[in-house]
Design an enzyme around this catalytic site. Structure first.
Site, PDB file in Angstrom:
ATOM      1  N   GLY A 324     -22.603  -2.884  48.298  1.00 22.20           N
ATOM      2  CA  GLY A 324     -22.567  -4.521  48.171  1.00 22.20           C
ATOM      3  C   GLY A 324     -23.362  -5.076  49.377  1.00 22.20           C
ATOM      4  CD1 TRP A 327     -26.910  -6.793  44.308  1.00 25.35           C
ATOM      5  CD2 TRP A 327     -26.372  -8.301  45.776  1.00 25.35           C
ATOM      6  NE1 TRP A 327     -26.931  -7.858  43.709  1.00 25.35           N
ATOM      7  CE2 TRP A 327     -26.430  -8.967  44.497  1.00 25.35           C
ATOM      8  CE3 TRP A 327     -25.824  -9.278  46.649  1.00 25.35           C
ATOM      9  CZ2 TRP A 327     -26.594 -10.399  44.183  1.00 25.35           C
ATOM     10  CZ3 TRP A 327     -25.740 -10.596  46.357  1.00 25.35           C
ATOM     11  CH2 TRP A 327     -26.120 -11.289  45.046  1.00 25.35           C
ATOM     12  CG  HIS A 328     -25.934  -9.460  50.412  1.00 25.61           C
ATOM     13  ND1 HIS A 328     -24.876  -8.785  50.291  1.00 25.61           N
ATOM     14  CD2 HIS A 328     -25.595 -10.705  50.115  1.00 25.61           C
ATOM     15  CE1 HIS A 328     -23.766  -9.522  49.742  1.00 25.61           C
ATOM     16  NE2 HIS A 328     -24.278 -10.862  49.788  1.00 25.61           N
ATOM     17  N   GLY A 329     -29.835  -7.233  50.624  1.00 25.04           N
ATOM     18  CA  GLY A 329     -31.373  -7.002  51.131  1.00 25.04           C
ATOM     19  C   GLY A 329     -31.518  -5.726  51.727  1.00 25.04           C
ATOM     20  CG  PHE A 471     -29.371 -12.553  49.104  1.00 23.92           C
ATOM     21  CD1 PHE A 471     -30.005 -11.861  50.293  1.00 23.92           C
ATOM     22  CD2 PHE A 471     -28.335 -13.363  49.347  1.00 23.92           C
ATOM     23  CE1 PHE A 471     -29.679 -12.332  51.463  1.00 23.92           C
ATOM     24  CE2 PHE A 471     -27.870 -13.622  50.705  1.00 23.92           C
ATOM     25  CZ  PHE A 471     -28.569 -13.126  51.677  1.00 23.92           C
TER      26      PHE A 471
END
Lengths: 471, 108
Positions: A324, A327-329, A471
């Site tokens: 998770g 996922w943001h970067g 994102f």
């Protein structure tokens, strides 16, 4: 094209008028919405519209194949689903993580004495790619599990391209939106009233609270923590907690409100997250569409959730939150942020198990305070440019320094406001809409106009992009 | 969308069984007209920010004239007054507080 700009306002006026004028034909309505969505997305870069269409074709085709093979052995259908998901991950991986992995590989090879010139490329990140690829993957998983029948190409393309959620969510699943595409929607007074409330409220949170805190306090302090006092650092940490909430929830509110004015129902994405009394509770309130996606498709669907024993459950929590975070970067600070959340979630589960029976539970207020401060530490890593910068920021809080220079009475007031709104009745917006729906159109029109005027005079010159656009 | 998926657009009281389309159009139209008069400066600023072209130059000219008209009738005054109040709130400091700019000028 940012929501709180006049460009978007004019775009929406045109779309709203044309789409409702075409309401007699649901097909034409959807085609118009699709074209409007591509115009909206193309305002960033027209080339990415092709990527969006390609991604929709991939998911539509894979879902059709899965359905076509529904009488075949389960392994074959599963293989098609995995291939489709791999296709989505390849798109995401190339645009989002290619540079990061090549850079890490280069460092690793240098460490072993094999310095090589690796094919570094400047890959431009398409806005919202994480959102539409996740949407595509959940569509495939739902069709594979027969929770959803495959939809027509037009509907799948619109599902992934629909402009209110396209660039920063909420991640609206096929099972939520595709059934709504089957017939022409109807706009009720209730939907219009709550839609307008959400749009104006989102506009205020983004253009006034988030922008003011960002430009006046958070950005200058995070840019150079060493030059600021302990009070400035603390204020910037609290300020960022309020900024990211007001920024991201504002986008969700506006997206939900815009969709409502077009006749569609989007899911809740935020529910007063800073009043959570545990981290598990926090994740039921923060970015709900992502946390429920991770829970359903990754934690339970792919990793098995709690079905394989307690130790495995804790490991699954950690893996889910690490992914998770990623996922943001492609940054180590996001991995650390995910790891912190995963670790504390696992500790909460372990404590629930080993807690002596006679020991009373923490008072709720204490739980809220502890949870908020765990989240706050996570936000420092999330916001910092690098791991070293985050550590320097935390060290700065611990040392005595010069007097505050950037914390203003207005910033204090906005931070306080951002916290207080978490402790108001959760359905305040809905109650307001119930009252406003009784207004005649001219009176509500004037009220909306006056409110937008007030927001406009308070907004910082220009509007910074939403945090979650990256994102 | 399945009703078990919560949405903020679900109101806690039964829905009024009347179409809201005309009403919503009316609200948006009145709000837009109000802003066209009371917030003409924002429209002018937006047009000024558009890529230069003959059409943009003409639109900028018209927007300037429009701002002039609204100011002549005092319609733009509330915007100016509120903006000035907000700027004062932004510039307010705690008693005895130095600003970053002041610190920089001391260093010089």
């Amino acid at each position: 094209m940012l929501f709180p700009t006049l460009s978007f306002g004019l775009f929406f006026l045109v779309v709203f008028t044309i789409v409702w004028a075409a309401n007699g034909s649901n097909e034409w309505r959807k085609i118009l919405l699709l074209v409007a969505s591509w115009v909206f997305y193309g305002a960033w870069d027209w080339r990415f519209v092709a990527l969006l269409i390609g991604s929709a074709l991939l998911n539509w085709g894979a879902a059709e194949l899965i359905w076509y093979q529904r009488d075949s052995p389960a392994g074959r259908r599963r293989a098609i689903m995995i291939a489709g998901i791999a296709g989505n991950l390849l798109i995401l991986g190339f645009f989002k993580y290619y540079g990061f992995f090549v850079e890490q590989l280069g460092d690793l090879l240098r460490g072993f004495g094999y310095a090589r010139d690796l094919p570094l490329m400047q890959v431009v990140l398409p806005v919202g790619i994480s959102f539409f690829t996740f949407q595509g993957m959940s569509y495939l998983a739902d069709v594979h599990a027969e929770r959803l029948a495959p939809a027509r190409l037009l509907d799948v393309t619109l599902l992934m391209s629909f402009f209110p959620h396209l660039v920063a969510g909420p991640i609206v699943r096929g099972s939520d939106l595709l059934p709504q595409f089957e017939e022409s929607p109807r706009l009720t007074r209730d939907m219009a009233a709550i839609g307008l409330v959400l749009i104006v409220w989102g506009l205020f949170k983004k253009a006034v609270v988030a922008s003011e805190l960002s430009t006046g306090l958070v950005d200058p302090v995070f840019f150079d923590p060493a030059a600021h006092s302990r009070i400035d650092l603390l204020a910037a940490a609290y300020g960022y907690a309020v900024q990211i909430y007001c920024d991201f929830s504002a986008y969700s509110d506006m997206a939900i409100g815009i969709a409502a004015l077009l006749g569609y129902r989007f899911p809740l994405n935020f529910n007063q997250p800073y009043r959570a009394a545990s981290l598990q509770d926090f994740w039921r309130r923060w970015h709900i569409s992502l946390s429920s996606w991770l829970r359903d498709y990754l934690y339970i669907g792919a990793l098995g959730g709690s079905r394989k024993g307690f130790a495995r459950q804790c490991l699954n929590l950690m893996v889910t939150m690490l992914l998770g975070g990623t996922w943001h970067g492609a940054k180590w600070t996001f991995v650390i942020w995910g790891g912190l959340h995963g670790g504390v979630l696992a500790i909460e589960r372990i404590w629930d198990r080993i807690r002596p029976r006679g020991l009373p539970r923490l008072p709720r207020l204490l739980g809220i305070l502890i949870t908020f401060h765990v989240v706050l530490v996570g936000w420092i890593f999330f916001r910092a440019e690098s791991f070293d910068a985050a550590i320097a920021f935390l060290r700065g809080i611990g040392r005595a320094g010069p007097a505050s220079m950037v914390l203003t009475p207005l910033a204090c007031l906005l931070i306080l406001f951002g916290m207080v709104i978490h402790f108001t009745p959760a359905d305040l917006g809905q109650r307001l809409a119930l009252w406003l729906r009784l207004f005649p159109a001219w009176a509500l029109g004037l009220l909306v106009g006056v409110t937008i005027l007030i927001v406009d005079v308070m907004r910082f010159e220009g509007v910074a992009p939403f945090i979650y656009y990256q994102f | 969308m399945p009703q078990e998926t919560p949405s903020p657009i679900d109101l806690p009281e039964p829905e009024r069984d009347e179409s809201g389309l005309g009403w919503a159009f009316g609200v948006i139209l009145i709000a837009s007209l109000f802003l066209l008069f009371a917030n003409a400066a924002s429209l002018r600023d937006w047009i000024d920010d558009q890529p230069p072209s003959p059409a943009q130059a003409r639109a900028a000219e018209l927007a300037d004239q429009w701002v002039g008209i609204t100011e002549a009738f005092g319609i733009g005054l509330p915007r100016k007054t509120m903006h000035a109040q907000w700027k004062r709130a932004e510039q307010a400091r705690f008693p005895g507080q130095k600003t970053e700019g002041a610190e920089g000028s001391l260093a010089q």
